[in-house]
Enzyme design. Sequence first.
Site, PDB file in Angstrom:
ATOM      1  N   LYS A   1      -7.398  25.143 -39.530  1.00 60.31           N
ATOM      2  CA  LYS A   1      -6.200  24.347 -39.262  1.00 60.31           C
ATOM      3  C   LYS A   1      -6.007  24.207 -37.756  1.00 60.31           C
ATOM      4  CE  LYS A   1      -1.246  24.086 -40.492  1.00 60.31           C
ATOM      5  NZ  LYS A   1      -0.113  24.777 -41.114  1.00 60.31           N
TER       6      LYS A   1
ATOM      7  N   SER B   1       2.533  21.798 -44.440  1.00 65.85           N
ATOM      8  CA  SER B   1       1.866  21.206 -43.306  1.00 65.85           C
ATOM      9  C   SER B   1       0.344  21.324 -43.297  1.00 65.85           C
ATOM     10  CB  SER B   1       2.402  21.835 -42.023  1.00 65.85           C
ATOM     11  OG  SER B   1       2.019  23.199 -41.939  1.00 65.85           O
TER      12      SER B   1
ATOM     13  N   SER C   1       3.869  25.986 -46.301  1.00 67.64           N
ATOM     14  CA  SER C   1       2.840  25.105 -45.746  1.00 67.64           C
ATOM     15  C   SER C   1       1.423  25.398 -46.198  1.00 67.64           C
ATOM     16  CB  SER C   1       2.883  25.136 -44.215  1.00 67.64           C
ATOM     17  OG  SER C   1       3.945  24.351 -43.730  1.00 67.64           O
TER      18      SER C   1
END
Lengths: 474, 491
Positions: B78, B158, B182
């Site tokens: 990420k 997210s 997330s």
Amino acid sequence: MTFLIKGETETWEVVIGLEVHAQVVSDAKLFSGAPTDFGANPNSQVSFVDAGMPGMLPVINEICVEQAVRTGLGLKAQINNRSVFSRKNYFYADLPQGYQISQFDLPIVGEGTIILDMPDGVSREIGIERLHLEQDAGKSIHDLHPSKTFIDLNRSGVALMEIVSKPDMRSPDEAGAYLRKLRSILRYLGTCDGNMDEGSMRCDANVSVRPVGETELRTRCEVKNVNSVRFVMQAIEHEARRHVDVYESGGEISQETRQYDPNKGETRSMRSKEMAHDYRYTAGLAPEFTDPAPDDAASIWIGSDPNGARAFDGTVTIAVYDNQATFDPCSVHPDGTANGETVRDPACDNASIEVRWENPTKNTDGTPLTDLAETEVYFGTAAGVYESSVTLPADQTATRVDGLKIGSTYFVSAKAVNSQGIRSEWSNEVELTAAEAAVALGYKRAGPLRSFARRVTQWAILRPLWRRTVYRTG
Amino acid sequence: MSDLTKLSLSDARDGLDKGDFSAVELTQAHVQAMDSHRELNAFITEVPDLALERAKEADYNRSHGQAGALEGLPLGIKDLFCTEGILTTAASHILDGFTPPYESTVTANLKAAGAVTLGKTNLDEFAMGSSNESSYYGAAHNPWKKQGDPRNLVPGGSSGGSAAAVAAHMCLGATGTDTGGSIRQPASFCGIVGMKPTYGRCSRWGVVAFSSSLDQAGPMTRTVRDSAILLSIMAGHDPKDSTSADMPVPDFEAALSGDIKGLRIGLPAEYRPDNLNSDVAALWDKGIGWLKDAGAEVVDISLPHTKYALPTYYIVAPAEASANLARYDGVRFGLRVEGDSLDDMYAETRAVGFGAEVKRRILIGTYALSAGYYDAYYLKAQKVRQLIHQDFVTAFENVDAILTPTAPTPAFPIGENSDDLIAMYLNDVFTVPASLAGIPGISVPAGLSNEGLPLGLQLLTKRWDEETLFRVAGVLEHAAGFSGLPSDGEG
């Protein structure tokens, strides 16, 4: 020595509180392993943390905490068992994180006192409101380029102790005496070098005036960042007279921050209360649950337990100029931890007392003292009655006396002697009861000292079942 | 070759061990999958050359008996984790050109175990969002589509890029971060396993901070076993993060015994509102049945402060973010937009550099902390947070794990909730309470909606009990038998 300002209509009393920022003596910064040496090349002592890089996290330097606790003990102050760091938010180019890590609700050190011995022989007790730890900012340099500002982050993150007095001072002289006394204590304890010209001790003065007899405090103004004792005294006097002038001409004082200009001998406004920052303090960003969770809180725990710890080894050390810091070396725990029963260290039967002092620098008429020859140090077992003394050369500012007995009270005073054999008045007298010597430096931590990057170790990992480990200084 | 992308991480590990294929072949297969799925916009930065170089090293290490636990396994990272020498953006314009000179502890742990980094995955800007639509680099797309509906769907957020990349078999697994859901919510939307560990299990050092008291890194994988394998490597004490726990990391893979006989599973009444999506409700019921069939005892419980969790979260997280994002000021790194004064430069840089959602949260957070409002908002939120935590403490006195849906709906079309913030924020209604309490949670893909979209079930356990979490998750996964690959994930 009362300092009053006679105005047209009233006689005015001055009320003064001082905030001193004292740079902590430590090898590394408050939350990073970067070094703190003065005068290094710009931006050569900056870690990723100090530069506010993304993803960086602060890790407390335990040495700085220890220094703050030591200072608190020297100020006869409450050492708070629980202390929390907060973020103080504001934008400035030399504040890389966009916030200063400081303390708001729960400072490391609470209320204490400093005793001033004024030249007229009167002692004045000045209250300490609190002492907290915080990060210094970097330095903005505006004069190297016509339109650009240069930033030096060497100072960014250096540990400061903010020492806040109560509004207990009533004259510029008392403010001066307070600063000198505080500086002596800090230097004696080795927690701040006290060099105001290098900026390692800086002072903000809160000044207000009121007619003699009035009990309420009037609006104060803060004179920021004054960098010598003399200027602090001058700034207070100027600011107080300004207040009197304003009141007597029918005006009101508005709360504001002011700056002292030593060349013009005046203060001028920096920002008004309306322009004051809203710092939006936020405490402890780690979740803080009250159940016995292993990572309970992002806070530091400090113990101040008379029986809690073995502090300084060896000799009892007191200062002849005050009795602000006493430590008991004789109370020990046989198993090396603070959990067992306390016993007296048999070695203490041959205890010594070490006495330190500062040489006087002026003659009574105010001229510099240039021919100090000797110091005579007197010891006795009753106040004012001295049974023995030692005479020492002027360059010696400490001595050790052996054979004093645990459990007895000793009184110590000194006289300075110049080259013509003229003796000074007595110094103040200090009293020491060896067996009762009060406060020990205790330090609760999660585990054994974890060491990396110049002894910067982690903060805030608390265990519900921690064993308190005794932190040995020195 | 493309068959290699079909493998789970554990199968790929075993295949490498047996010499069935090389790390270079495995990595090449995933690099090709990245190429063929570029329309998903799952990656912000791809580093195929670095990955193949690393794979060669991995093959060398393995042939010399020096294979780490993840030697040669290609992963997505990420783009909130700082990676040394690789652009790190947090999906924000304001970090333009920021290449960190340091590596986050979690990714350093993965690297040290031999993992291959394929690139940096897309996310909501500064991890603020539930749909990946707030990314400066454009929305990532969900590999799944509704039956008979060509519209692109959000992957959740997210960690949307990580979820899409794992679901579309572009990598064997990925890192995510979870602040209010997330990891778990995008895992549910994309039909993968998403795991948020106990707060403090993984170091936050080097992870771009959103909300310091909530942020936690975790693995995103296609199987529960893979999740356990990755977490074992990611987790661990880090002296550079004072909130990382100094306690041993168990062998999570070993916890997958498949035996949950006698375990007590709690079902919180508050997670079943009257208007709960019927597909979601039905799947939850199925999940309850599977755990019962496996020998667990099901218990009705109450988490009475659940309804306050979302408002509490939307005070705490923005308040912390408003301070954490102050460092993006144009002075030292990233974007700078010049102005006539220092204040102008700040204003211009932050106006241009931050997107709408980030600005909104900075404003909310600043407001909640400001003089006169602090007590009413921030302080009260802290108190409620304590109550929410206490709800779980009380519940776990009686049960070993809690079963709930992960998200209130399946994935929705891109743009659908853009104008309705409340609807967007409600995506995290089932995941936020665990975040506030700091407890671990996992989303396991458990079935499909009647439109053919994946749905996850969430399991929660008490702090530091990831072993029970994985054990129950393994049983749930096995019973659900979820195998539906995304329609366009056949690569």
